[in-house]
Design an enzyme around this catalytic site. Structure first.
Site, PDB file in Angstrom:
ATOM      1  CB  SER A 149       0.354   6.114   0.029  1.00  0.00           C
ATOM      2  OG  SER A 149      -0.723   5.553   0.719  1.00  0.00           O
ATOM      3  CG  ASP A 314       1.431  -1.670  -1.789  1.00  0.00           C
ATOM      4  OD1 ASP A 314       0.602  -1.978  -0.908  1.00  0.00           O
ATOM      5  OD2 ASP A 314       1.535  -0.525  -2.264  1.00  0.00           O
ATOM      6  CG  HIS A 347       1.282   0.969   1.217  1.00  0.00           C
ATOM      7  ND1 HIS A 347       0.997   1.245  -0.102  1.00  0.00           N
ATOM      8  CD2 HIS A 347       0.956   2.098   1.914  1.00  0.00           C
ATOM      9  CE1 HIS A 347       0.500   2.473  -0.208  1.00  0.00           C
ATOM     10  NE2 HIS A 347       0.485   3.006   1.001  1.00  0.00           N
TER      11      HIS A 347
END
Length: 374
Positions: A149, A314, A347
């Protein structure tokens, strides 16, 4: 074997120029290390943390029984990033609320906490600060820089800011820049915080209060984006806490109760000014911006090999965003290994113990080990 770790701290007196034009001095960085640096200093791995994480990536903090690192399933003895082979470092970023200099720190110019006066920082600013820490530790080149991320964005930035100082770049569940939708989510979260009456323009420390309501809403918004619809359906569905409708506006559905619990917990340990800073750093990350929007040109300086991974469910940073990175690297004839992992978790999948995902990371780090002599 469980790692037991104690954070370390380094003070830097030389001003750190920031992309905003401001500078920061003095400042401190809190970090943790795991494993041993080999004689040739070639086995160091830098782990970059995401939005609400810290330097505590693995093991237990000394003196505690339950403070386990946020990526303990990935980093440690016998883990995919094996601390029996690699010397792992994780640095708490500037602006954080977990020890490095940030809004809660004392501003030497005023003798009070920085609060809203703490300068806006960017991903590139964090990477330059990390590079200074590496120099202080005598590490000239990382075997790998890795993150998921926002941490993956930092790893990507290392590849073009310090191309000669990283051998491998490992980017998980990331994007080369935020979409308008992602910026919108961040803005709604920030507005929840700044419009909380307890925020006091960011000077809530002076009033002895915390903008809990704003932080809680911000956390709920963020948490929803980290989970897939499939995960939420499987875990909560439309389950009711008490078996039937209560005809009220209390938390009646299990998902409501879960979000409120997570939000309340978050508001007890995370700083509101830090949340504003880190989400803005996310918004600003866009290496192609200085190259006419051309990501291939932005990554032209990269010299390291890459491992890029995305996750099928995601929807915040979908596989298509990783494809953009891979396509630009291939256009620059940079070696890239790409994996699109079929995982149901959304995610947050990069944080979880998925066997296929961990096997791929383990194989890649075994390749790194062979090239750096770890």
């Amino acid at each position: 074997m469980t790692l037991v770790v104690t954070p370390a701290r380094l003070r830097f007196d030389q001003p750190l120029p920031l992309r905003s034009g401001a500078s920061l001095s003095p400042y401190e960085l809190v970090y943790e290390t795991y494993g041993r640096l080999n004689a040739s200093r070639s086995n160091a791995v830098l782990i970059c943390h995401a939005l609400n994480a810290s330097h505590h990536v693995a093991g237990l903090t000394a003196g505690t029984t339950d403070d386990t690192g946020w990526w303990d399933n990935m980093v440690g003895p016998g883990r995919p990033v094996d601390t029996g082979l690699f010397f792992v470092i994780c640095v708490n970023n500037l602006g954080s609320c977990f020890g490095s200099t940030g809004p809660m720190s004392m501003n030497p110019a005023t003798g009070k906490p920085y609060g809203p006066d703490f300068p806006v920082v960017t991903v590139e600013d964090w990477v330059r600060a990390q590079a200074r820490l590496a120099e202080a530790l005598g590490i000239e080149r990382f075997a790998a820089v890795m993150g998921g991320s926002l941490g993956g964005m930092q790893a990507l930035a290392w590849s073009y800011l310090f191309p000669d100082r990283v051998a491998h770049c490992v980017v998980m569940a990331a994007a080369p820049r935020l979409s308008a939708q992602n910026i919108a989510f961040n803005e709604v979260a920030r507005r929840a915080i700044v419009t909380d009456p307890a925020f006091h323009g960011g000077r809530f420390y002076d009033h002895g209060v915390v903008p809990e309501r704003g932080l809680q809403v911000a956390r709920m918004i963020g948490h929803i984006t980290y989970l897939s619809d499939d995960t939420m359906a499987a875990k909560f569905g439309r389950m009711l806490k008490n078996g039937d409708y209560g005809f009220s506006f209390e938390a009646e559905f299990e998902i409501e109760s879960y979000l409120r619990y997570q939000a309340e917990k978050f508001s007890r340990y995370f700083d509101a000014n830090t949340y504003l800073l880190i989400t803005r750093a996310l918004d600003y990350f866009d290496p192609a911006r200085d190259h006419g929007g051309d990501l291939t040109k932005a990554l032209a300086e990269a010299r390291c090999a890459f491992f890029v991974a995305s996750f099928t469910t995601d929807w915040r940073f979908p596989p298509s965003r990783s494809h953009e990175i891979v396509k630009s690297l291939l256009a620059n004839q940079v070696p890239v290994t790409y994996a699109e992992v079929a995982a149901p978790h959304g995610h947050d999948a990069f944080l979880l113990d998925d066997p296929q995902y961990h096997s791929l990371v383990r194989l890649y780090f075994d390749r790194i080990r062979q090239t750096v002599g770890a």
